[in-house]
Design a protein around this motif. Structure first.
Motif, PDB file in Angstrom:
ATOM      1  N   ARG A  90       4.720 -26.781  30.089  1.00 14.36           N
ATOM      2  CA  ARG A  90       5.288 -25.172  29.205  1.00 14.36           C
ATOM      3  C   ARG A  90       4.264 -24.544  29.650  1.00 14.36           C
ATOM      4  NH1 ARG A  90       3.807 -28.132  23.439  1.00 14.36           N
ATOM      5  NH2 ARG A  90       1.778 -26.450  23.417  1.00 14.36           N
ATOM      6  N   THR A  91       4.658 -23.328  29.063  1.00  9.95           N
ATOM      7  CA  THR A  91       4.357 -21.995  29.098  1.00  9.95           C
ATOM      8  C   THR A  91       2.528 -21.845  29.241  1.00  9.95           C
ATOM      9  OG1 THR A  91       6.490 -21.289  27.918  1.00  9.95           O
ATOM     10  CG2 THR A  91       5.462 -19.816  28.444  1.00  9.95           C
ATOM     11  N   ASP A  92       2.477 -22.398  27.851  1.00 16.07           N
ATOM     12  CA  ASP A  92       0.990 -22.599  27.972  1.00 16.07           C
ATOM     13  C   ASP A  92       0.350 -23.542  28.952  1.00 16.07           C
ATOM     14  OD1 ASP A  92       1.524 -25.068  27.390  1.00 16.07           O
ATOM     15  OD2 ASP A  92       0.493 -25.238  25.137  1.00 16.07           O
ATOM     16  N   GLY A  93       0.788 -23.721  30.040  1.00 15.18           N
ATOM     17  CA  GLY A  93       0.238 -25.104  30.621  1.00 15.18           C
ATOM     18  C   GLY A  93       0.079 -26.197  30.950  1.00 15.18           C
ATOM     19  N   ARG A  94       0.055 -26.196  29.484  1.00 14.36           N
ATOM     20  CA  ARG A  94       0.187 -27.617  29.480  1.00 14.36           C
ATOM     21  C   ARG A  94       1.457 -28.860  29.530  1.00 14.36           C
ATOM     22  NH1 ARG A  94      -1.654 -28.939  23.510  1.00 14.36           N
ATOM     23  NH2 ARG A  94      -0.570 -26.410  22.905  1.00 14.36           N
ATOM     24  N   PRO A  95       1.066 -29.667  30.394  1.00 12.57           N
ATOM     25  CA  PRO A  95       2.222 -30.351  30.798  1.00 12.57           C
ATOM     26  C   PRO A  95       2.717 -31.436  29.404  1.00 12.57           C
ATOM     27  CG  PRO A  95      -0.185 -31.626  31.317  1.00 12.57           C
ATOM     28  CD  PRO A  95      -0.336 -30.764  30.697  1.00 12.57           C
ATOM     29  N   LEU A  96       3.851 -31.702  29.070  1.00  9.77           N
ATOM     30  CA  LEU A  96       4.652 -32.494  29.047  1.00  9.77           C
ATOM     31  C   LEU A  96       5.111 -34.303  28.901  1.00  9.77           C
ATOM     32  CD1 LEU A  96       7.386 -30.096  28.734  1.00  9.77           C
ATOM     33  CD2 LEU A  96       6.327 -30.679  26.790  1.00  9.77           C
ATOM     34  N   TYR A  97       4.931 -34.984  27.974  1.00 14.85           N
ATOM     35  CA  TYR A  97       5.230 -36.313  28.998  1.00 14.85           C
ATOM     36  C   TYR A  97       5.554 -36.628  30.296  1.00 14.85           C
ATOM     37  CZ  TYR A  97       7.473 -40.749  28.737  1.00 14.85           C
ATOM     38  OH  TYR A  97       7.692 -42.007  29.202  1.00 14.85           O
ATOM     39  N   HIS A  98       7.039 -36.326  30.512  1.00 14.23           N
ATOM     40  CA  HIS A  98       7.056 -36.886  32.001  1.00 14.23           C
ATOM     41  C   HIS A  98       6.097 -37.081  33.233  1.00 14.23           C
ATOM     42  CE1 HIS A  98      10.577 -36.866  31.070  1.00 14.23           C
ATOM     43  NE2 HIS A  98      10.606 -36.091  30.316  1.00 14.23           N
TER      44      HIS A  98
END
Ligand code: GLU
Length: 443
Positions: free
Chosen positions: A177-185
């Motif tokens: 994501r834009t804030d650098g955090r990974p999404l689920y995958h």
């Protein structure tokens, strides 16, 4: 290689029946093949994940008897996700995108209006280095998409057989994501690789995710595990599960007094053509487990079936096993043996305990009849033979028989028209309460 499974709930809520089924099936498969199971808490969504839910999930699994071999939390593993992110970037499989949510929405709506599939158009791929630098200088942080191979991805699914998904019709998924955090995958695949998971068993809502995960496994130079996608649970009428029917949390079900083995016995066989029978313990459920018996058709979950199984468990349950579950001060074996055949859940025992030990308002339709019957009660301490002696005396003395004889006595003594055998209830109720209730008093 030893088989290793994982159950990966998100601690954004308590477990419901559908999650419990996946936990159970992973656990059973692991036990069946002598493998192990990881409980993976998918807590990358920091806003919605809570420690309370994480603990609740563990409590519920323990209540079901599904112990795990390792506990992992995705929130502890961000360094490993960063490493994978760098690796994918270096391999040219991640690209930065700068569209806002509104821009993406607008694009999607236009595609739909033109009857085109709403697939991301990869316009960010066309940005020059200068354009990207300008966007970033302007304060736009990128999100990162995985560049899919626009090929057909195929695998042999343990439940669905040969599966093919055409990735040409899919949007490049956002991994970061834009804030650098990974999404689920990304965390999911990285964990499956790092924990050496050999079998991924999850709901069929993940089939298209699996196609992209297989591409990510490959891009990270890792072998893919085996996959099994189970059909989702449906309500008894074939529609989605409603709250009343089973999207209830396990703790709500637990509070209704269900025995965990009723849930385990049902969920382990639902969606197979095997008969659903109550099993005494999980060892007996493992014995008949075989993933290939699960069908691709949606499985129907009927809470009424759960209650029936639970009733069967209770009807055969010895006092030793029941006493802690009852949580009734003063309850004893004779009480349990009298009432166990008439309850579907342990909480229902409480109202029978009130009949035996508390005060009830008798149902009185014919007060003179009851008064005369009271005079015919046998002398001495009541035992299991007293009811027969008494009703025999009432029949002979007052000339009534059958239902006309038994029903008013039952209603006066218990306040109910149905219930446990009266020969067992009479000695439990005792003489004082019997006399008072026959006299129409609350006692
Ligand atoms: N946290 C994901 C879910 O609950 C896990 C899916 C998976 O098993 O990979 O749907």
């Amino acid at each position: 290689m030893t088989a290793k499974f994982r159950f990966a709930p998100s601690p954004t809520g308590y477990l419901h029946v559908g999650n419990a089924r996946l936990a159970l099936i992973n656990w059973l498969f692991a036990k069946k093949v002598g493998g192990s199971m990881v409980l993976r808490l998918d807590d990358t969504d920091a806003e919605r994940s809570t420690d309370e839910y994480a603990q609740g999930i563990q409590d519920d699994m323990q209540w079901l008897g599904l112990e795990w071999d390792e506990l992992k939390k995705q929130s502890d593993r961000s360094a490993d996700y960063d490493t994978a992110f760098e690796k994918l970037k270096a391999a040219g499989r991640l690209y930065p995108c700068y569209e806002t949510g509104e821009e993406l929405d607008y694009k999607r709506k236009r595609q739909i209006a033109r009857k085109l599939p709403p697939v991301y158009d990869r316009s960010a791929l066309k940005l020059s280095a200068e354009e990207k630098a300008a966007l970033e200088a302007d304060g736009h942080q990128p999100h990162w998409r995985f560049l899919l191979d626009q090929d057909v991805v195929a695998w042999e699914d343990e439940v669905r057989g040969h599966v093919e998904v055409d990735c040409a019709s899919m949007s490049d998924p956002v991994l970061i994501r834009t804030d650098g955090r990974p999404l689920y995958h990304l965390p999911s695949v990285v964990d499956d690789i790092d924990f050496a998971i050999t079998h991924v068993i999850r709901g069929e809502d993940h089939v298209s995710n699996t196609a992209l995960h297989i591409q990510i496994f490959k891009a990270l130079d890792a072998a893919k595990p085996k996959f099994a996608h189970l059909p989702l649970l449906m309500g008894p009428d074939g529609g989605p599960l409603s709250k009343r029917e089973g999207s209830q949390s396990l703790r709500e079900l637990r509070e209704t007094g269900l025995d965990p083995m009723s849930i385990n016995s049902l969920l382990a066989r639902l969606g197979t053509s095997d008969n659903i029978e109550v099993r005494e313990d999980l060892a007996a459920v493992i014995a008949g487990f075989d993933i290939s018996r699960f069908s691709r058709a949606a499985a129907k979950f009927d809470p009424a079936e759960l209650k029936k199984l639970n009733a069967k468990i209770l009807h055969a349950m010895p006092w030793e096993a029941a006493k802690d579950k009852l949580a009734i001060d003063g309850a004893h074996e004779a009480f349990w043996l009298a009432i166990r055949g008439n309850i579907e859940t342990v909480v229902e025992a409480k109202s029978w305990w009130t009949v035996v030990d508390g005060a009830i308002t008798p149902v009185v339709e014919d007060a003179p009849f009851l008064k005369s019957a009271a005079e015919l009660l046998p002398a001495g301490e009541f035992d299991e033979g007293s009811w027969k002696i008494w009703t025999g005396a009432v029949k002979d003395g007052l000339g009534v028989k059958g239902k006309a004889l038994f029903m008013p006595l039952r209603q006066a003594l218990t306040g109910q028209s149905h219930g446990p055998e009266m020969n067992k209830m009479l000695p439990l109720i005792g003489r004082d309460k019997t006399l008072a209730r026959l006299n129409g008093e609350t006692a």
